[in-house]
Design a protein around this motif. Structure first.
Motif, mmCIF file in Angstrom:
data_model
loop_
_atom_site.group_PDB
_atom_site.id
_atom_site.type_symbol
_atom_site.label_atom_id
_atom_site.label_comp_id
_atom_site.label_asym_id
_atom_site.label_seq_id
_atom_site.Cartn_x
_atom_site.Cartn_y
_atom_site.Cartn_z
ATOM 1 N N VAL A 69 -0.736 10.905 9.072
ATOM 2 C CA VAL A 69 -0.582 9.793 8.135
ATOM 3 C C VAL A 69 -1.500 8.641 8.528
ATOM 4 C CG1 VAL A 69 1.020 8.096 7.208
ATOM 5 C CG2 VAL A 69 1.788 10.442 7.599
ATOM 6 N N GLU A 70 -1.529 8.329 9.815
ATOM 7 C CA GLU A 70 -2.393 7.243 10.286
ATOM 8 C C GLU A 70 -3.862 7.586 10.085
ATOM 9 O OE1 GLU A 70 -1.334 4.315 11.129
ATOM 10 O OE2 GLU A 70 0.716 5.008 10.748
ATOM 11 N N GLU A 71 -4.222 8.849 10.298
ATOM 12 C CA GLU A 71 -5.606 9.266 10.080
ATOM 13 C C GLU A 71 -5.992 9.132 8.613
ATOM 14 O OE1 GLU A 71 -6.177 13.170 11.553
ATOM 15 O OE2 GLU A 71 -5.863 12.629 13.663
ATOM 16 N N LEU A 72 -5.053 9.477 7.723
ATOM 17 C CA LEU A 72 -5.329 9.344 6.296
ATOM 18 C C LEU A 72 -5.506 7.882 5.901
ATOM 19 C CD1 LEU A 72 -2.840 11.971 4.819
ATOM 20 C CD2 LEU A 72 -5.336 12.100 4.785
ATOM 21 N N LYS A 73 -4.637 7.027 6.425
ATOM 22 C CA LYS A 73 -4.770 5.602 6.126
ATOM 23 C C LYS A 73 -6.108 5.061 6.608
ATOM 24 C CE LYS A 73 0.135 4.351 6.054
ATOM 25 N NZ LYS A 73 1.181 3.488 6.656
ATOM 26 N N LYS A 74 -6.531 5.495 7.783
ATOM 27 C CA LYS A 74 -7.815 5.041 8.314
ATOM 28 C C LYS A 74 -8.974 5.592 7.484
ATOM 29 C CE LYS A 74 -10.447 4.769 12.627
ATOM 30 N NZ LYS A 74 -10.486 5.133 14.069
ATOM 31 N N LEU A 75 -8.818 6.841 7.032
ATOM 32 C CA LEU A 75 -9.871 7.464 6.221
ATOM 33 C C LEU A 75 -10.103 6.702 4.927
ATOM 34 C CD1 LEU A 75 -11.797 9.869 5.630
ATOM 35 C CD2 LEU A 75 -9.819 11.056 4.645
ATOM 36 N N TYR A 76 -9.010 6.284 4.281
ATOM 37 C CA TYR A 76 -9.124 5.586 3.004
ATOM 38 C C TYR A 76 -9.166 4.064 3.151
ATOM 39 C CZ TYR A 76 -8.078 10.059 0.787
ATOM 40 O OH TYR A 76 -8.120 11.367 0.359
ATOM 41 N N GLY A 77 -9.145 3.572 4.389
ATOM 42 C CA GLY A 77 -9.252 2.141 4.613
ATOM 43 C C GLY A 77 -7.970 1.374 4.453
ATOM 44 N N PHE A 78 -6.825 2.071 4.414
ATOM 45 C CA PHE A 78 -5.543 1.399 4.225
ATOM 46 C C PHE A 78 -4.858 1.043 5.554
ATOM 47 C CE2 PHE A 78 -6.147 3.414 0.122
ATOM 48 C CZ PHE A 78 -5.727 2.430 -0.753
ATOM 49 N N ASP A 79 -5.577 1.207 6.669
ATOM 50 C CA ASP A 79 -5.019 0.820 7.954
ATOM 51 C C ASP A 79 -5.192 -0.669 8.230
ATOM 52 O OD1 ASP A 79 -7.790 1.249 8.000
ATOM 53 O OD2 ASP A 79 -7.785 1.499 10.183
ATOM 54 N N LYS A 80 -5.900 -1.375 7.354
ATOM 55 C CA LYS A 80 -6.143 -2.808 7.517
ATOM 56 C C LYS A 80 -5.271 -3.595 6.542
ATOM 57 C CE LYS A 80 -10.943 -1.850 8.758
ATOM 58 N NZ LYS A 80 -12.375 -2.045 8.378
ATOM 59 N N PRO A 81 -4.978 -4.840 6.848
ATOM 60 C CA PRO A 81 -4.190 -5.668 5.916
ATOM 61 C C PRO A 81 -4.913 -5.845 4.583
ATOM 62 C CG PRO A 81 -4.332 -6.689 8.094
ATOM 63 C CD PRO A 81 -5.293 -5.541 8.100
ATOM 64 N N ALA A 82 -4.125 -6.071 3.520
ATOM 65 C CA ALA A 82 -4.689 -6.191 2.175
ATOM 66 C C ALA A 82 -5.706 -7.333 2.066
ATOM 67 C CB ALA A 82 -3.566 -6.367 1.152
ATOM 68 N N PRO A 83 -5.440 -8.539 2.627
ATOM 69 C CA PRO A 83 -6.450 -9.613 2.524
ATOM 70 C C PRO A 83 -7.777 -9.238 3.165
ATOM 71 C CG PRO A 83 -4.326 -10.523 3.154
ATOM 72 C CD PRO A 83 -4.192 -9.043 3.226
ATOM 73 N N GLU A 84 -7.705 -8.545 4.304
ATOM 74 C CA GLU A 84 -8.940 -8.134 4.974
ATOM 75 C C GLU A 84 -9.711 -7.123 4.127
ATOM 76 O OE1 GLU A 84 -10.344 -6.066 9.200
ATOM 77 O OE2 GLU A 84 -8.302 -6.859 8.965
ATOM 78 N N ARG A 85 -8.994 -6.197 3.508
ATOM 79 C CA ARG A 85 -9.659 -5.215 2.640
ATOM 80 C C ARG A 85 -10.270 -5.877 1.416
ATOM 81 N NH1 ARG A 85 -5.929 -1.994 0.448
ATOM 82 N NH2 ARG A 85 -4.078 -2.706 1.567
ATOM 83 N N PHE A 86 -9.575 -6.878 0.873
ATOM 84 C CA PHE A 86 -10.098 -7.573 -0.298
ATOM 85 C C PHE A 86 -11.376 -8.343 0.040
ATOM 86 C CE2 PHE A 86 -10.136 -11.289 -3.193
ATOM 87 C CZ PHE A 86 -10.245 -10.613 -4.397
ATOM 88 N N LEU A 87 -11.389 -9.020 1.176
ATOM 89 C CA LEU A 87 -12.587 -9.757 1.589
ATOM 90 C C LEU A 87 -13.742 -8.796 1.874
ATOM 91 C CD1 LEU A 87 -11.060 -12.512 3.912
ATOM 92 C CD2 LEU A 87 -11.951 -12.769 1.590
ATOM 93 N N ALA A 88 -13.442 -7.655 2.481
ATOM 94 C CA ALA A 88 -14.497 -6.667 2.734
ATOM 95 C C ALA A 88 -15.067 -6.134 1.430
ATOM 96 C CB ALA A 88 -13.938 -5.530 3.585
ATOM 97 N N MET A 89 -14.181 -5.943 0.448
ATOM 98 C CA MET A 89 -14.634 -5.475 -0.861
ATOM 99 C C MET A 89 -15.546 -6.509 -1.522
ATOM 100 S SD MET A 89 -12.319 -4.498 -4.202
ATOM 101 C CE MET A 89 -12.007 -6.243 -4.534
ATOM 102 N N LEU A 90 -15.160 -7.786 -1.466
ATOM 103 C CA LEU A 90 -15.991 -8.834 -2.056
ATOM 104 C C LEU A 90 -17.348 -8.921 -1.371
ATOM 105 C CD1 LEU A 90 -13.436 -11.747 -2.649
ATOM 106 C CD2 LEU A 90 -14.304 -10.084 -4.291
#
Length: 346
Positions: A69-90
């Motif tokens: 499960v942790e490997e899958l989250k890391k693969l899809y980028g969901f191992d990071k907090p939502a704000p961090e993922r949003f800033l990376a996307m921007l």
């Protein structure tokens, strides 16, 4: 002029951020994301059950190793907090890097370029046929307002507007696509399998042969809006005082119509022209594409939402929203180009 353009460009930034933020926030609460789907598939393979569909929920966690499960989250980028993922996307979007698809394992740019020819084919034909037919028809209806020609053509375009495109497409396939009657046109695709072996003339004929039914189903409903808009705009101008003055001076009716009335009457059409033209490149019709087996942007967007392919959903949303905002600015600037009386700083 430049101050107005600068203000509009600066206003695009919060608008674009708001659209992306709202969509990103909704995605966080939608069940059946890529991690959940992958876990569900692993769980079903382990238990020998049937493969779960795209709307599978977190039930797939049962029977799956937590390390996986942790490997899958890391693969899809969901191992990071939502704000961090949003800033990376921007940050990526600022470089026009739209990311990579979870499902197709291709860049979003490559997917858009792959699906774009189908949408361009449908969009451009629909756009040009709509304007080439509707504008002259609207002018003719304005000149003959109240006549039998006006009433009959109004009835025809409104009936065409009332018929959904996919319903007309089904009828065309049944009548002319090898259904219950005639087999004059092919059922699917934009080209034949032996496209590469054909001559240039045969390629053009083959393309037009394939595109005839989808374009007919798409374009028929678009005649009414442009036709009636053209007619009403010409009627408003024809009844104004300057037209009566030009006629009183003895000017030829054709000269009055095309030289004096035309420029003012076409303002609503010209200002909407950029949006309609740009939209022709990126507008995908899911039902038409599905009906005629055309793999375009409409089908890509639908499948991306259903399969929770978030990079494609957000990447295409970012690109199309940006194009829409820029096109709206160009449309507003066309007012000044068509009518010098318009002041943007007023």
């Amino acid at each position: 002029m430049w101050v107005y353009i600068l203000k509009r460009v600066l206003l695009m930034v919060p608008t674009l951020l708001g659209v992306l933020l709202l969509t990103f926030a909704v995605i966080q609460f939608v069940p059946g994301g890529p991690v959940e789907q992958a876990m569900s598939q692993l769980s079903n393979r382990t238990s020998g059950g049937e493969r779960a569909g795209p709307d599978a929920s977190y039930r797939g966690r049962q029977g799956v190793d937590p390390a996986q499960v942790e490997e899958l989250k890391k693969l899809y980028g969901f191992d990071k907090p939502a704000p961090e993922r949003f800033l990376a996307m921007l940050t990526s979007y600022a470089r026009f890097d739209l990311g990579e698809s979870f499902v197709h394992h291709k860049s979003v740019w490559a997917l858009i370029q792959e699906k774009l020819p189908v949408s361009i084919s449908l969009g451009l034909w629909t756009f040009f046929l709509s304007y080439l037919v509707s504008v002259p028809l609207g002018i003719a209806k304005a000149v003959r307002a109240g006549s039998r020609f006006d009433m009959v053509t109004s009835l025809l375009v409104l009936v065409g507007y009332a018929i959904p495109g996919f319903v007309l497409g089904v009828a065309l396939l049944v009548l002319f696509g090898g259904g219950s009657f005639l087999q004059w046109f092919p059922l699917r695709g934009l080209t034949s399998p032996n496209w590469d072996e054909l001559s240039w003339a045969a390629k053009i004929t083959d393309y037009l042969w394939h595109i005839a039914l989808p374009v007919t189903a798409s374009v028929l409903g678009s005649f009414a809006v442009v036709t009636m808009l053209t007619k009403n705009a010409f009627l408003d101008e024809i009844r104004k005082q300057y037209v009566l003055t030009a006629r009183a001076k003895g000017l030829d009716e054709r000269k009055v119509l095309w030289k004096h009335v035309m420029r003012n009457a076409l303002i609503p059409l010209v200002t909407g022209f950029p949006a309609a033209f740009i939209g022709a490149f990126f507008t995908g019709s899911l039902l038409i594409e599905t009906l005629f087996s055309l793999d375009g942007l409409g089908l890509l967007s639908y499948e991306s939402v259903m399969r929770r392919d978030y990079p494609v959903v957000l990447g295409t949303l970012y690109l199309f929203t940006l194009i829409g905002l820029v096109t709206k600015l160009i449309s507003d600037l066309c007012y000044v180009w068509v009518d010098p009386r318009v002041r943007l700083d007023a």
